[in-house]
Write a protein that holds these residues in place. Structure first.
Motif, PDB file in Angstrom:
ATOM      1  N   ALA A 179       0.805  -1.219   0.000  1.00 65.65           N
ATOM      2  CA  ALA A 179       0.000   0.000   0.000  1.00 65.65           C
ATOM      3  C   ALA A 179       0.839   1.271   0.000  1.00 65.65           C
ATOM      4  O   ALA A 179       0.294   2.364  -0.170  1.00 65.65           O
ATOM      5  CB  ALA A 179      -0.947   0.010   1.199  1.00 65.65           C
ATOM      6  N   LEU A 180       2.147   1.143   0.210  1.00 65.21           N
ATOM      7  CA  LEU A 180       2.991   2.339   0.135  1.00 65.21           C
ATOM      8  C   LEU A 180       2.889   3.010  -1.226  1.00 65.21           C
ATOM      9  O   LEU A 180       3.130   4.217  -1.351  1.00 65.21           O
ATOM     10  CB  LEU A 180       4.454   1.978   0.426  1.00 65.21           C
ATOM     11  N   LEU A 181       2.519   2.247  -2.259  1.00 68.56           N
ATOM     12  CA  LEU A 181       2.410   2.854  -3.582  1.00 68.56           C
ATOM     13  C   LEU A 181       1.328   3.923  -3.632  1.00 68.56           C
ATOM     14  O   LEU A 181       1.319   4.767  -4.524  1.00 68.56           O
ATOM     15  CB  LEU A 181       2.159   1.787  -4.649  1.00 68.56           C
ATOM     16  N   ARG A 182       0.408   3.907  -2.652  1.00 61.62           N
ATOM     17  CA  ARG A 182      -0.648   4.917  -2.646  1.00 61.62           C
ATOM     18  C   ARG A 182      -0.123   6.300  -2.284  1.00 61.62           C
ATOM     19  O   ARG A 182      -0.804   7.300  -2.488  1.00 61.62           O
ATOM     20  CB  ARG A 182      -1.765   4.499  -1.687  1.00 61.62           C
ATOM     21  N   PHE A 183       1.079   6.356  -1.710  1.00 59.88           N
ATOM     22  CA  PHE A 183       1.678   7.676  -1.517  1.00 59.88           C
ATOM     23  C   PHE A 183       2.035   8.287  -2.864  1.00 59.88           C
ATOM     24  O   PHE A 183       1.997   9.507  -3.044  1.00 59.88           O
ATOM     25  CB  PHE A 183       2.929   7.576  -0.637  1.00 59.88           C
ATOM     26  N   ASP A 184       2.408   7.444  -3.820  1.00 54.23           N
ATOM     27  CA  ASP A 184       2.665   7.923  -5.174  1.00 54.23           C
ATOM     28  C   ASP A 184       1.363   8.177  -5.923  1.00 54.23           C
ATOM     29  O   ASP A 184       1.240   9.139  -6.681  1.00 54.23           O
ATOM     30  CB  ASP A 184       3.508   6.913  -5.963  1.00 54.23           C
ATOM     31  N   THR A 185       0.377   7.302  -5.707  1.00 54.98           N
ATOM     32  CA  THR A 185      -0.902   7.441  -6.394  1.00 54.98           C
ATOM     33  C   THR A 185      -1.582   8.751  -6.017  1.00 54.98           C
ATOM     34  O   THR A 185      -2.118   9.456  -6.869  1.00 54.98           O
ATOM     35  CB  THR A 185      -1.833   6.267  -6.031  1.00 54.98           C
ATOM     36  N   PHE A 186      -1.564   9.080  -4.712  1.00 56.01           N
ATOM     37  CA  PHE A 186      -2.134  10.337  -4.241  1.00 56.01           C
ATOM     38  C   PHE A 186      -0.989  11.243  -3.790  1.00 56.01           C
ATOM     39  O   PHE A 186      -0.748  11.420  -2.595  1.00 56.01           O
ATOM     40  CB  PHE A 186      -3.099  10.096  -3.073  1.00 56.01           C
ATOM     41  N   ASP A 187      -0.283  11.797  -4.729  1.00 54.31           N
ATOM     42  CA  ASP A 187       0.911  12.587  -4.421  1.00 54.31           C
ATOM     43  C   ASP A 187       0.519  14.026  -4.097  1.00 54.31           C
ATOM     44  O   ASP A 187       0.693  14.946  -4.890  1.00 54.31           O
ATOM     45  CB  ASP A 187       1.879  12.539  -5.603  1.00 54.31           C
ATOM     46  N   SER A 188      -0.033  14.213  -2.901  1.00 54.36           N
ATOM     47  CA  SER A 188      -0.434  15.546  -2.458  1.00 54.36           C
ATOM     48  C   SER A 188       0.358  15.914  -1.215  1.00 54.36           C
ATOM     49  O   SER A 188       1.021  15.077  -0.592  1.00 54.36           O
ATOM     50  CB  SER A 188      -1.931  15.578  -2.132  1.00 54.36           C
ATOM     51  N   GLU A 189       0.261  17.171  -0.813  1.00 52.56           N
ATOM     52  CA  GLU A 189       0.949  17.635   0.397  1.00 52.56           C
ATOM     53  C   GLU A 189       0.448  16.902   1.628  1.00 52.56           C
ATOM     54  O   GLU A 189       1.190  16.676   2.592  1.00 52.56           O
ATOM     55  CB  GLU A 189       0.736  19.137   0.554  1.00 52.56           C
TER      56      GLU A 189
END
Length: 238
Positions: free
Chosen positions: A97-107
């Motif tokens: 699920a760490l890939l969701r930091f890339d998927t939702f790359d917001s502040e």
């Protein structure tokens, strides 16, 4: 369906730009759930980017449990991609699920130790006026007669790269593809096209798979229902 799909796009934009782990960033959840604010949301010209919905086989599980004392659990569990991170611990595959930091790359959604990423998972328990659980419900990936109805699915830009690559805005201010599970009337395709969508049939019935239990405190009965889209069942043990 037109209004629901537009509202879906607004919700997706909120998730991509404003949501994050509340232990690390300030999240005013009441602003997103306020009925008055949502009633005034501008849905005009909002639409998801084009692309194909996720056609991969199931890799998420949802289960609901009610025990003899009324303890109620609604739980969604996912390894995200097949085999998750590919790393096993004590017989379990760890998710990726760490890939969701890339998927939702917001502040609001940046990786750091101990921080949880934004997620679509939304296990739910409906309460009655007395605050008692009456229906735990949820789905891997999304009332009894409704669970088997054919569903629509707007192409979600956070999961799928829009035409033009990462430099293309995921919310281009226009309607786009709207996929429909098999079983919708042909008239619906025509009506959605008139609203500016490009409706297409999606053969795989993979848009969610609702599982639920319902508690009736007056009769003491517990009933259940499973969605036919994926393997699943329910049992009531006496």
């Amino acid at each position: 369906m037109d209004t629901l799909s537009e509202a879906w796009a607004v919700g997706e934009e909120t998730m991509q730009t404003e949501l994050g782990d509340p232990n690390f960033v300030d999240i005013d959840a009441s602003r997103f759930t306020d009925p008055g604010m949502n009633a005034q949301a501008d849905l005009s010209g909002t639409g998801p980017a084009s692309g194909d919905p996720d056609s991969s086989a199931p890799n998420t599980t949802h289960l609901v449990v009610v025990d003899e004392d009324g303890l109620t659990v609604s739980m969604t569990n996912t390894v995200t991609d097949f085999w998750g991170s590919g790393q096993g611990v004590d017989g379990y595959f760890m998710n990726n699920a760490l890939l969701r930091f890339d998927t939702f790359d917001s502040e609001q959604n940046q990786p750091e130790p101990g921080r949880r990423s934004a997620t679509w998972s939304n296990p739910t328990t409906v309460l009655d006026e007395e605050g008692r659980p009456i229906m735990p419900i949820g789905t891997p990936g999304r009332t009894d007669p409704a669970r088997d109805r054919p569903r629509p699915h707007p192409a979600i830009p956070s999961r799928l790269q829009p035409p033009g690559g990462s430099g293309c805005s995921p919310f281009p201010g226009r309607r786009a593809f709207l996929y429909l599970e098999e079983g919708h009337d042909e008239e619906l395709y025509e009506e959605l096209a008139q609203e500016g969508w490009e409706p297409e049939q999606w053969d795989a019935a993979s848009f969610g798979s609702v599982q639920l239990l319902e508690i009736d405190y007056e009769t003491g009965e517990l009933t259940g229902a499973e969605d036919s889209r994926r393997d699943g069942s329910f049992s009531i043990l006496e």
